[in-house]
Design an enzyme around this catalytic site. Sequence first.
Site, mmCIF file in Angstrom:
data_model
loop_
_atom_site.group_PDB
_atom_site.id
_atom_site.type_symbol
_atom_site.label_atom_id
_atom_site.label_comp_id
_atom_site.label_asym_id
_atom_site.label_seq_id
_atom_site.Cartn_x
_atom_site.Cartn_y
_atom_site.Cartn_z
ATOM 1 N N ALA A 65 67.582 52.128 99.115
ATOM 2 C CA ALA A 65 67.099 50.760 98.992
ATOM 3 C C ALA A 65 66.497 50.345 100.326
ATOM 4 C CB ALA A 65 68.264 49.848 98.622
ATOM 5 N N GLY A 109 70.262 54.488 97.340
ATOM 6 C CA GLY A 109 69.713 54.008 96.067
ATOM 7 C C GLY A 109 68.747 54.998 95.447
ATOM 8 N N GLU A 112 70.891 57.340 93.597
ATOM 9 C CA GLU A 112 71.432 56.628 92.423
ATOM 10 C C GLU A 112 70.373 56.533 91.325
ATOM 11 O OE1 GLU A 112 72.671 53.251 94.911
ATOM 12 O OE2 GLU A 112 74.674 53.548 94.107
ATOM 13 N N GLU A 132 75.222 55.112 102.380
ATOM 14 C CA GLU A 132 75.373 53.653 102.489
ATOM 15 C C GLU A 132 76.433 53.250 103.507
ATOM 16 O OE1 GLU A 132 74.944 55.278 99.626
ATOM 17 O OE2 GLU A 132 73.808 54.061 98.180
HETATM 18 N N1 CO8 Z 1 64.792 51.317 104.053
HETATM 19 C C1 CO8 Z 1 63.736 50.869 104.762
HETATM 20 N N2 CO8 Z 1 62.961 51.670 105.524
HETATM 21 C C2 CO8 Z 1 63.276 52.968 105.581
HETATM 22 C C3 CO8 Z 1 64.362 53.513 104.853
HETATM 23 C C4 CO8 Z 1 65.132 52.620 104.051
HETATM 24 N N3 CO8 Z 1 66.165 53.040 103.281
HETATM 25 N N4 CO8 Z 1 64.446 54.837 105.115
HETATM 26 C C5 CO8 Z 1 63.422 55.114 105.954
HETATM 27 N N5 CO8 Z 1 62.718 54.007 106.232
HETATM 28 C C6 CO8 Z 1 61.547 53.868 107.112
HETATM 29 C C7 CO8 Z 1 61.960 53.923 108.574
HETATM 30 O O1 CO8 Z 1 62.410 52.662 109.008
HETATM 31 C C8 CO8 Z 1 60.657 54.342 109.220
HETATM 32 O O2 CO8 Z 1 59.814 53.233 109.288
HETATM 33 P P1 CO8 Z 1 58.939 52.977 110.661
HETATM 34 O O3 CO8 Z 1 58.038 54.174 110.737
HETATM 35 O O4 CO8 Z 1 58.212 51.706 110.364
HETATM 36 O O5 CO8 Z 1 59.919 52.925 111.778
HETATM 37 C C9 CO8 Z 1 60.046 55.290 108.188
HETATM 38 O O6 CO8 Z 1 60.710 54.995 106.938
HETATM 39 C C10 CO8 Z 1 60.312 56.759 108.497
HETATM 40 O O7 CO8 Z 1 61.707 56.920 108.693
HETATM 41 P P2 CO8 Z 1 62.337 57.637 109.974
HETATM 42 O O8 CO8 Z 1 61.448 57.435 111.171
HETATM 43 O O9 CO8 Z 1 63.747 57.191 110.094
HETATM 44 O O10 CO8 Z 1 62.233 59.163 109.518
HETATM 45 P P3 CO8 Z 1 63.189 60.353 109.933
HETATM 46 O O11 CO8 Z 1 62.531 61.584 109.382
HETATM 47 O O12 CO8 Z 1 63.493 60.332 111.392
HETATM 48 O O13 CO8 Z 1 64.571 60.093 109.161
HETATM 49 C C11 CO8 Z 1 65.917 59.507 107.232
HETATM 50 C C12 CO8 Z 1 64.585 60.111 107.758
HETATM 51 C C13 CO8 Z 1 67.076 60.418 107.635
HETATM 52 C C14 CO8 Z 1 65.805 59.454 105.719
HETATM 53 C C15 CO8 Z 1 66.123 58.106 107.850
HETATM 54 O O14 CO8 Z 1 64.937 57.343 107.644
HETATM 55 C C16 CO8 Z 1 67.262 57.326 107.231
HETATM 56 O O15 CO8 Z 1 68.416 57.570 107.562
HETATM 57 N N6 CO8 Z 1 66.954 56.369 106.327
HETATM 58 C C17 CO8 Z 1 67.939 55.493 105.738
HETATM 59 C C18 CO8 Z 1 68.755 56.214 104.697
HETATM 60 C C19 CO8 Z 1 69.800 55.289 104.149
HETATM 61 O O16 CO8 Z 1 70.691 54.809 104.832
HETATM 62 N N7 CO8 Z 1 69.730 55.023 102.839
HETATM 63 C C20 CO8 Z 1 70.673 54.160 102.166
HETATM 64 C C21 CO8 Z 1 70.163 52.743 102.211
HETATM 65 S S1 CO8 Z 1 71.304 51.582 101.539
HETATM 66 C C22 CO8 Z 1 71.118 51.807 99.875
HETATM 67 O O17 CO8 Z 1 70.352 52.565 99.399
HETATM 68 C C23 CO8 Z 1 71.989 50.933 99.043
HETATM 69 C C24 CO8 Z 1 71.730 51.255 97.588
HETATM 70 C C25 CO8 Z 1 72.469 50.311 96.719
HETATM 71 C C26 CO8 Z 1 71.798 50.184 95.400
HETATM 72 C C27 CO8 Z 1 70.480 49.596 95.527
HETATM 73 C C28 CO8 Z 1 70.403 48.539 96.586
HETATM 74 C C29 CO8 Z 1 69.102 47.849 96.758
#
Ligand code: CO8
Length: 258
Positions: A65, A109, A112, A132
């Site tokens: 998400a 998400g 999911e 998460e």
């Molecule tokens: N949300 C918003 N932006 C994101 C997300 C995300 N989940 N994941 C990546 N991005 C963005 C980054 O902020 C970045 O943006 P910018 O270039 O503007 O800084 C761009 O995507 C590229 O990401 P990274 O630079 O971080 O890329 P890496 O290759 O270094 O890392 C990862 C990739 C490991 C995937 C890393 O981006 C990461 O850890 N992302 C978050 C993963 C995460 O925590 N997901 C869970 C989120 S919470 C959730 O899903 C709750 C779900 C509940 C049900 C639904 C709820 C709405």
Amino acid sequence: MEYADLLIETYGRVAVIRLNRPKALNALNDNMMNELGDALYKFDADKNIGCIVLTGSEKAFAAGADIAAMAEYTYADTYPDNYIGRNWEHILNVRKPVIGAVAGFCLGGGCELAMMCDFLIAADSARFGQPEIKVGVTPGAGGTQRLPRTIGKAKAMDLLLTARMIDAAEAERTGLVSRVVPADKLMEEALAAATVVASMSVTVAMAIKDSVNRAFETTLTEGVRYERRYFHAAFGTPAQKEGMSAFLAKRAAKFDGL
Ligand code: CO8
């Protein structure tokens, strides 16, 4: 169909819905989930479509998400508005088969949503996880429920509590995905599988999907009874007449649209 956060294509009786927010690794936001629901319902109602493929990009099916959108939310922003429940579960109402084609990150998400597909084909580049806990929330779209039912409690607890990612091979071993293919063959393989599904009777495919999903909601005895009703009902469909007469005549069945 034109959408801001999705790309849509059709190949014969197969529809492909591609999540498309590449700069944010397809982070799932409100607009994308509204659009996804709209596209899914349109294809579910389209008589020319027999199977839907849901996919993302080479880098990410979806990295979760949208954290940027959620970061400032309060309880009052989420509970009264039924955040997530409101527009994340349209896919569960789709009666036609939905195949998830997953490459790259499939997290939170995103994982999911993938688990709400009927089955998953993964590229060898795919990475699955429920991280998460690292951003201070529980999963909210079924991660604590569908993951243990799919891969068992021990593995699910491991992923949910440590936030570690598993690769495509481990995802296949645990039963999260049905097959793993080379990344550059993902869409070819997903389309081939979807074309086979779409060549079957859509009525029977929907009945099988409904019956399998019932297995997760009821007892074995009730589930088998439920299945039996569909089996008996199949004898009232043109698909059964075509399928069995084609077998006896030693020709390929033609189910198009039946
Ligand atoms: N949300 C918003 N932006 C994101 C997300 C995300 N989940 N994941 C990546 N991005 C963005 C980054 O902020 C970045 O943006 P910018 O270039 O503007 O800084 C761009 O995507 C590229 O990401 P990274 O630079 O971080 O890329 P890496 O290759 O270094 O890392 C990862 C990739 C490991 C995937 C890393 O981006 C990461 O850890 N992302 C978050 C993963 C995460 O925590 N997901 C869970 C989120 S919470 C959730 O899903 C709750 C779900 C509940 C049900 C639904 C709820 C709405």
